[in-house]
Scaffold this motif. Structure first.
Motif: not given
Length: 441
Positions: A28, A41, A43, A45, A47, A52-55
């Motif tokens: 990433q 984990y 919210n 996303k 970490e 913090r990535c929503k992937t």
């Protein structure tokens, strides 16, 4: 065909701590990492390292596949079995982490033959006989490739994989592919026991894998869904009586002895009772610790009574257990009546009779889950009732045979065959009728 890479689901937690033994690159952000790390984990996303990535997937790849490893801390093994526990485990290959149901799933991606080295050492002792190791390498490879092909077929057809038939009076359920949509197989006994390189492979294991590299069991040109369990109890079960109603001609009921043709009809209750209460001369009826230790790891050896076993419940214990496991209040339990048995004697449909109502459950694993805090050894049992007053027994004794679903290869029986000098081909064709060996890569 080239050697496949596979995805193995290892653990499922809100926070995963691990150690990178070697240099790993995070796909990433293209940064390199080593040493102790934690991913959380939060919210919706992932970490990690202040990011913090929503992937869809968080991927760490080793710079050197052969000489690097990663260690996951507090991996649960034996999930919901009587010997469940946590341990740290090391793995070759890449670490993939993704979000599922507000938690993180850790997935190990590695070469198929490296996976097999661990499976064989995790499912049995690396010191097992060479012919047993070769046989297990072939069935583990076959089963895995069959599962990958099955997943691909289900995804391309966009069929809903239905595992439950339910009404107010009956629940028929089986457990197989329903949990694994994001990886090929899990690491626990639900699939094949896989513990990375935590279980060190011996030279014998590596030789067995190399000697059978790319070899699988096939039937009519298709890779066999080659199942196995710890102990069949004397007769193996058919696929359709445990999982979906699909017949495989190589997964049939056989007597686990020199004469492998089935002579007793264990679907008949009186025959099943006599079979369970006796000690037939079959391969898996064996108490030789030297042979058993080839198949049973230390925590498996905590179970000494796998061939014939006994479990007792009081009325309060059994009625409370059934209420909790089914979510239904049947009242006090009056009887447990086998409505249908498979060819090995395993109960497929069981009627639980309470003084308030009755309820039918199946298939074999659902029966085992309902009638135990973890898993009953098998669904091949009879029930003896004691001190019956006004139709209500005060005590129940379950007397049973075998450990596991009983389909395909019986690991203890195969270990005995190996010790008696049978070749890996003879072992495989004893358990998998109408199959043949074929090299695919």
């Amino acid at each position: 065909m080239q050697e496949p890479k596979i995805r193995v689901g290892i653990m499922y937690e809100e926070e995963i701590a691990f150690q990178l033994n070697g240099i790993y690159t995070l796909q990433q952000n293209d940064k390199t990492y080593t040493g102790k790390q934690t991913v959380k984990y939060i919210n919706g996303k992932i970490e990690f390292d202040g990011l913090r990535c929503k992937t869809e997937e968080f991927i760490l790849k080793p710079e050197n596949y052969e000489n690097s490893s990663f260690e996951l801390f507090d991996v649960t093994i034996g999930i919901k079995f009587h010997w469940e526990r946590k341990e740290n485990q090391c793995f070759k290959g890449s670490l993939h982490i993704l979000i599922e149901n507000e938690k993180l799933t850790a997935i190990n991606v590695l070469k198929l033959e490296d996976y097999l080295a661990s499976v064989i050492s995790s499912e049995m002792k690396a010191s097992s006989s060479m012919e047993l190791l070769k046989a297990h390498a072939i069935i583990s490879r076959s089963w895995l490739m069959a599962q990958v092909l099955k997943s691909e077929a289900l995804q391309s057809s966009k069929q809903i994989y239905q595992t439950i038939t339910e009404s107010s009076e009956e629940l028929i359920k089986w457990y197989d592919r329903e949990d694994h949509n994001t990886f090929d197989v899990c690491a626990d006994d639900h699939c094949q026991r896989y513990q990375g390189i935590t279980r060190q492979s011996s030279n014998a294991v590596l030789r067995a894998i190399e000697a059978t590299k790319g070899i699988v069991l096939t039937s009519d040109g298709k890779i066999c869904d080659a199942r196995f369990s710890k102990c069949c109890g004397g007769v193996s079960e058919t696929f359709e009586n445990v999982w979906e109603p699909e017949t495989h001609k190589y997964l049939q009921a056989i007597t686990d002895g020199k004469e492998s043709s089935l002579k007793l009809d264990l679907k008949i209750e009186s025959n099943a009772k006599n079979w369970i209460l006796n000690s037939p001369d079959v391969f898996c009826n064996n108490n030789d610790k030297a042979i058993l230790s080839q198949v049973l790891n230390d925590y498996d050896m905590e179970t000494p009574d796998f061939f014939r076993w006994e479990v007792q419940y009081t009325q309060d214990e059994l009625s409370d257990l059934i209420k909790r496991k089914t979510g239904k209040n049947l009242g006090q339990i009056q009887d447990l009546i086998p409505l249908e048995r498979g060819l090995s004697g395993r109960i497929i449909r069981l009627k639980i009779v309470g003084d308030e109502k009755s309820f039918i459950i199946g298939k074999e694993l659902e029966i085992r889950k309902v009638l135990s805090e973890s898993h009953l050894y098998s669904s091949n049992f009879i029930v003896e009732k004691e001190n019956i007053k006004n139709t209500i027994p005060s005590h129940f004794t379950f007397k049973g045979a075998g450990w596991g679903h009983g389909v395909g290869l019986c690991q203890i029986g195969a270990a005995v065959m190996g010790a008696k000098g049978y070749s890996h081909k003879e072992i495989l064709l004893h358990y998998f009728k109408n199959a043949e060996l074929e090299k695919r890569y």
